[in-house]
Design a protein around this motif. Structure first.
Motif, PDB file in Angstrom:
ATOM      1  N   UNK A   1       0.934  -1.145  -0.124  1.00 12.51           N
ATOM      2  CA  UNK A   1       0.079  -0.082  -0.067  1.00 12.51           C
ATOM      3  C   UNK A   1       0.835   1.250   0.138  1.00 12.51           C
ATOM      4  N   UNK A   2       0.556   2.317  -0.800  1.00 10.52           N
ATOM      5  CA  UNK A   2       1.232   3.453  -0.993  1.00 10.52           C
ATOM      6  C   UNK A   2       0.392   4.708  -0.217  1.00 10.52           C
ATOM      7  N   UNK A   3       1.134   5.827  -0.045  1.00 13.06           N
ATOM      8  CA  UNK A   3       0.533   7.087   0.323  1.00 13.06           C
ATOM      9  C   UNK A   3       1.403   7.905  -0.526  1.00 13.06           C
ATOM     10  N   UNK A   4       0.854   9.185  -0.783  1.00 12.28           N
ATOM     11  CA  UNK A   4       1.308  10.199  -1.366  1.00 12.28           C
ATOM     12  C   UNK A   4       1.562  11.405  -0.384  1.00 12.28           C
ATOM     13  N   UNK A   5       2.769  11.948  -0.303  1.00 11.80           N
ATOM     14  CA  UNK A   5       3.140  12.696   0.573  1.00 11.80           C
ATOM     15  C   UNK A   5       3.896  14.149   0.071  1.00 11.80           C
ATOM     16  N   UNK A   6       2.991  15.331   0.094  1.00  9.60           N
ATOM     17  CA  UNK A   6       3.625  16.480  -0.278  1.00  9.60           C
ATOM     18  C   UNK A   6       4.923  16.855   0.418  1.00  9.60           C
ATOM     19  N   UNK A   7       5.916  17.241  -0.313  1.00 10.07           N
ATOM     20  CA  UNK A   7       7.142  17.608   0.261  1.00 10.07           C
ATOM     21  C   UNK A   7       7.778  18.811   0.293  1.00 10.07           C
TER      22      UNK A   7
ATOM     23  N   UNK B   1       5.996   5.352   1.112  1.00  9.32           N
ATOM     24  CA  UNK B   1       5.419   6.723   0.848  1.00  9.32           C
ATOM     25  C   UNK B   1       6.033   7.520  -0.427  1.00  9.32           C
ATOM     26  N   UNK B   2       5.180   8.246  -1.190  1.00 10.30           N
ATOM     27  CA  UNK B   2       5.815   8.595  -2.264  1.00 10.30           C
ATOM     28  C   UNK B   2       5.617  10.119  -2.484  1.00 10.30           C
ATOM     29  N   UNK B   3       7.076  10.688  -2.627  1.00  8.99           N
ATOM     30  CA  UNK B   3       7.090  12.224  -2.584  1.00  8.99           C
ATOM     31  C   UNK B   3       6.442  12.846  -3.628  1.00  8.99           C
ATOM     32  N   UNK B   4       5.546  13.972  -3.163  1.00  5.28           N
ATOM     33  CA  UNK B   4       4.819  14.642  -4.261  1.00  5.28           C
ATOM     34  C   UNK B   4       5.256  16.251  -3.996  1.00  5.28           C
TER      35      UNK B   4
ATOM     36  N   UNK C   1       3.432  26.279  -4.889  1.00 10.17           N
ATOM     37  CA  UNK C   1       2.836  27.456  -4.365  1.00 10.17           C
ATOM     38  C   UNK C   1       1.310  27.503  -3.796  1.00 10.17           C
ATOM     39  N   UNK C   2       0.555  26.698  -4.488  1.00 11.43           N
ATOM     40  CA  UNK C   2      -0.841  26.798  -3.953  1.00 11.43           C
ATOM     41  C   UNK C   2      -1.306  25.400  -3.438  1.00 11.43           C
ATOM     42  N   UNK C   3      -0.295  24.553  -3.252  1.00 15.95           N
ATOM     43  CA  UNK C   3      -0.543  23.130  -2.796  1.00 15.95           C
ATOM     44  C   UNK C   3       0.260  22.187  -3.447  1.00 15.95           C
ATOM     45  N   UNK C   4      -0.049  20.701  -3.327  1.00 17.89           N
ATOM     46  CA  UNK C   4       0.728  19.789  -3.815  1.00 17.89           C
ATOM     47  C   UNK C   4       0.459  19.802  -5.527  1.00 17.89           C
ATOM     48  N   UNK C   5       1.466  19.318  -6.016  1.00 16.97           N
ATOM     49  CA  UNK C   5       1.449  19.181  -7.595  1.00 16.97           C
ATOM     50  C   UNK C   5       0.261  18.174  -8.176  1.00 16.97           C
ATOM     51  N   UNK C   6      -0.810  18.957  -8.436  1.00 18.92           N
ATOM     52  CA  UNK C   6      -1.979  18.155  -8.717  1.00 18.92           C
ATOM     53  C   UNK C   6      -1.928  17.161  -9.986  1.00 18.92           C
ATOM     54  N   UNK C   7      -1.092  17.711 -10.892  1.00 20.78           N
ATOM     55  CA  UNK C   7      -0.984  16.836 -12.200  1.00 20.78           C
ATOM     56  C   UNK C   7      -0.278  15.549 -11.734  1.00 20.78           C
ATOM     57  N   UNK C   8       0.680  15.777 -10.908  1.00 18.78           N
ATOM     58  CA  UNK C   8       1.602  14.619 -10.501  1.00 18.78           C
ATOM     59  C   UNK C   8       0.473  13.614  -9.784  1.00 18.78           C
ATOM     60  N   UNK C   9      -0.097  14.178  -8.884  1.00 19.62           N
ATOM     61  CA  UNK C   9      -1.113  13.468  -8.102  1.00 19.62           C
ATOM     62  C   UNK C   9      -1.974  12.806  -8.876  1.00 19.62           C
ATOM     63  N   UNK C  10      -2.618  13.155  -9.668  1.00 22.37           N
ATOM     64  CA  UNK C  10      -3.811  12.652 -10.346  1.00 22.37           C
ATOM     65  C   UNK C  10      -3.447  11.684 -11.249  1.00 22.37           C
ATOM     66  N   UNK C  11      -2.162  11.801 -12.115  1.00 23.02           N
ATOM     67  CA  UNK C  11      -1.290  10.975 -12.701  1.00 23.02           C
ATOM     68  C   UNK C  11      -1.155   9.667 -12.208  1.00 23.02           C
TER      69      UNK C  11
ATOM     70  N   UNK D   1      16.098  20.829  13.734  1.00 27.17           N
ATOM     71  CA  UNK D   1      15.495  19.520  13.310  1.00 27.17           C
ATOM     72  C   UNK D   1      16.362  18.788  12.309  1.00 27.17           C
ATOM     73  N   UNK D   2      16.584  17.443  12.317  1.00 26.75           N
ATOM     74  CA  UNK D   2      17.392  16.710  11.375  1.00 26.75           C
ATOM     75  C   UNK D   2      17.084  17.215   9.975  1.00 26.75           C
ATOM     76  N   UNK D   3      18.196  17.371   9.219  1.00 24.86           N
ATOM     77  CA  UNK D   3      17.958  17.526   7.822  1.00 24.86           C
ATOM     78  C   UNK D   3      17.387  16.508   7.165  1.00 24.86           C
ATOM     79  N   UNK D   4      16.571  16.707   6.583  1.00 28.31           N
ATOM     80  CA  UNK D   4      15.524  15.737   5.740  1.00 28.31           C
ATOM     81  C   UNK D   4      14.349  15.399   6.431  1.00 28.31           C
ATOM     82  N   UNK D   5      14.237  15.831   7.638  1.00 29.91           N
ATOM     83  CA  UNK D   5      13.097  15.247   8.674  1.00 29.91           C
ATOM     84  C   UNK D   5      11.692  15.669   8.036  1.00 29.91           C
ATOM     85  N   UNK D   6      11.594  16.595   7.024  1.00 31.50           N
ATOM     86  CA  UNK D   6      10.272  16.963   6.487  1.00 31.50           C
ATOM     87  C   UNK D   6       9.797  16.123   5.296  1.00 31.50           C
ATOM     88  N   UNK D   7      10.879  14.999   5.098  1.00 34.00           N
ATOM     89  CA  UNK D   7      10.502  14.163   3.526  1.00 34.00           C
ATOM     90  C   UNK D   7      10.499  12.740   4.358  1.00 34.00           C
ATOM     91  N   UNK D   8       9.872  11.853   3.686  1.00 30.13           N
ATOM     92  CA  UNK D   8       9.570  10.629   4.000  1.00 30.13           C
ATOM     93  C   UNK D   8      10.934   9.919   4.408  1.00 30.13           C
TER      94      UNK D   8
END
Length: 434
Positions: free
Chosen positions: A139-145, A162-165, A169-179, A380-387
């Protein structure tokens, strides 16, 4: 400190670069000798912010009966008190009938929801885990980063990939999300912090909200849109940022049972003893209540009642008081970073929330954190804001200025600026580091 940019460093004569590197290292040694113990790691409210809510403690002297006649000292009322659900409705921009009010941590409710979906199944869908086993995948989840590290910790604990998205400037990259969701049946959800996102400060546009609400129509069975509205009222200036109600958008397209909203009072009153909220369509809400009924007879209604009485008709006043304490700290961050590392790094100027998101030169974030730690400043550790804690570019650092005093924050920022400069110079001209 004189002004430096990446361009000026690249154009600097070798002898001058050597002198600058030696000077920065001497400054770093002097900083280490000070024995600092400063911490910018977590977005905790400072003591003076917690003091804002001290009047709440006497409110139960008015009695322990809720507006609909419930003795809050007893068991029951699994969905939470009506007045607490009304408070949650205000925070989430929904109807009180859409809300479950629970205990102090919304993250706990998020874990419960994903656990129920993963292991037990919800909305008449098979458990995600069983589906993954039948397909021989994960199972996979999309994670805006960059994103919220606790979301990623929770997801990883459940064994969900987890998959990086990219966060735009106005939210996650929805073109990539939808694809992605159209092409992979094992993608079962997406994390979101739709207002003053942690850590980038982005607030989602109406168009992004609409596209997120429509995702279940093109995604696999059982897909969930998770909306953690942790900073929904945490504006620095008023009137605050407004955005479209995600649940209203979902109801418009019939996906309300796959839209899960969360919030809490944790950074409104007391961080460790607040009230959490969950909102969704009827079927998903009933699935959540069914799962919660196994775990508890009911939530802490005593705490719910004092919160409801304290915050009734005064949420904005409460948040204005918080903002008055937070603004000087964010202003100080902006001033020190502009003076010290403009041209070497990029960062957001938050309109709310608790963080400043800093992007350094690629390949320097871990070194900067290491240098700061040596100097007695915890970041905060470098990279903490990423899966998985892995920033592919090793450039992102999240600053959390709320808990420190202004004096301590100033010292920590000066140290941070020095470490950014030293890490950048070492990276650009490694040959002069020897």
């Amino acid at each position: 400190m004189t002004s430096l940019t990446l361009e000026s460093l690249r154009a600097m004569p070798p002898s001058e670069r050597t002198r600058l590197l030696e000077q920065l290292r001497d400054d770093h040694l002097a900083l280490k000798a000070l024995g600092l113990k400063l911490d910018l790691t977590r977005g905790k409210p400072a003591a003076d912010q917690l003091d804002i809510s001290d009047a709440m403690d006497g409110l139960l002297q008015e009695g322990s009966t809720s507006i609909d006649g419930i003795d809050v000292r007893n068991y029951g009322t699994l969905e939470g008190l009506l007045e607490a659900r009304e408070l949650g409705a205000e925070l989430l921009d929904v109807d009180a009938s859409d809300v479950i009010a629970w205990n102090n941590a919304s993250l706990t409710l998020m874990y419960y929801l994903l656990h129920f979906a993963h292991h037990l199944g919800i909305n008449d869908c098979p458990p995600w885990q069983a589906e993954a086993q039948s397909q021989g995948g994960a199972i996979k989840f999309l994670c805006p980063v960059p994103g919220y590290d606790r979301h990623f910790t929770l997801t990883e604990a459940l064994g969900i990939e987890m998959i990086n998205i990219p966060m735009l400037g106005d939210g996650p990259d929805m073109d990539k999300v939808e694809s992605l969701v159209q092409g992979d049946q094992l993608i079962k959800g997406i994390w979101n912090v739709p207002k003053h996102s942690n850590p980038t400060g982005v607030s989602y546009s109406d168009a992004v909200i609409d596209r997120l609400a429509a995702l279940p129509r093109i995604a696999s069975e059982g897909f969930l849109v998770i909306m953690d509205n942790a900073y929904g009222v945490h504006d620095l200036h008023f009137p605050g940022v407004r955005f479209k109600s995600p649940l209203a958008a979902a109801k418009h397209v019939g996906s309300e049972d796959q839209m899960a909203l969360f919030a809490s009072t944790s950074k409104i009153t007391y961080a460790g003893s607040g009230v959490s909220f969950f909102a969704s369509g009827v079927r998903l809400r009933q699935a959540m209540l069914k799962g919660l009924s196994v775990l508890a007879v009911g939530p802490d209604k005593v705490n719910q009642l004092r919160h409801a009485r304290f915050l009734r008709d005064r949420i904005e006043d409460q948040m204005r008081a918080h903002a008055a304490l937070m603004r000087p700290k964010f202003d100080l961050v902006e001033a020190r970073l502009t003076k010290g590392i403009k041209g070497l790094a990029e960062w957001n100027a938050p309109t709310g929330g608790y963080f400043v998101s800093v992007n350094l030169a690629p390949g320097t974030a871990q070194r900067c954190v290491e240098l700061a730690r040596e100097a007695g400043v915890a970041l905060t550790p470098a990279g903490a804001a990423f899966p998985y804690g892995k920033d592919p570019d090793d450039r992102h650092i999240r600053l959390a200025p709320s808990f420190a005093t202004l004096d301590d924050l100033g010292e920590a920022l000066d140290a941070f600026v020095l470490c950014v400069r030293l890490a950048t110079l070492e990276s650009l001209f490694g040959e002069v580091a020897h």
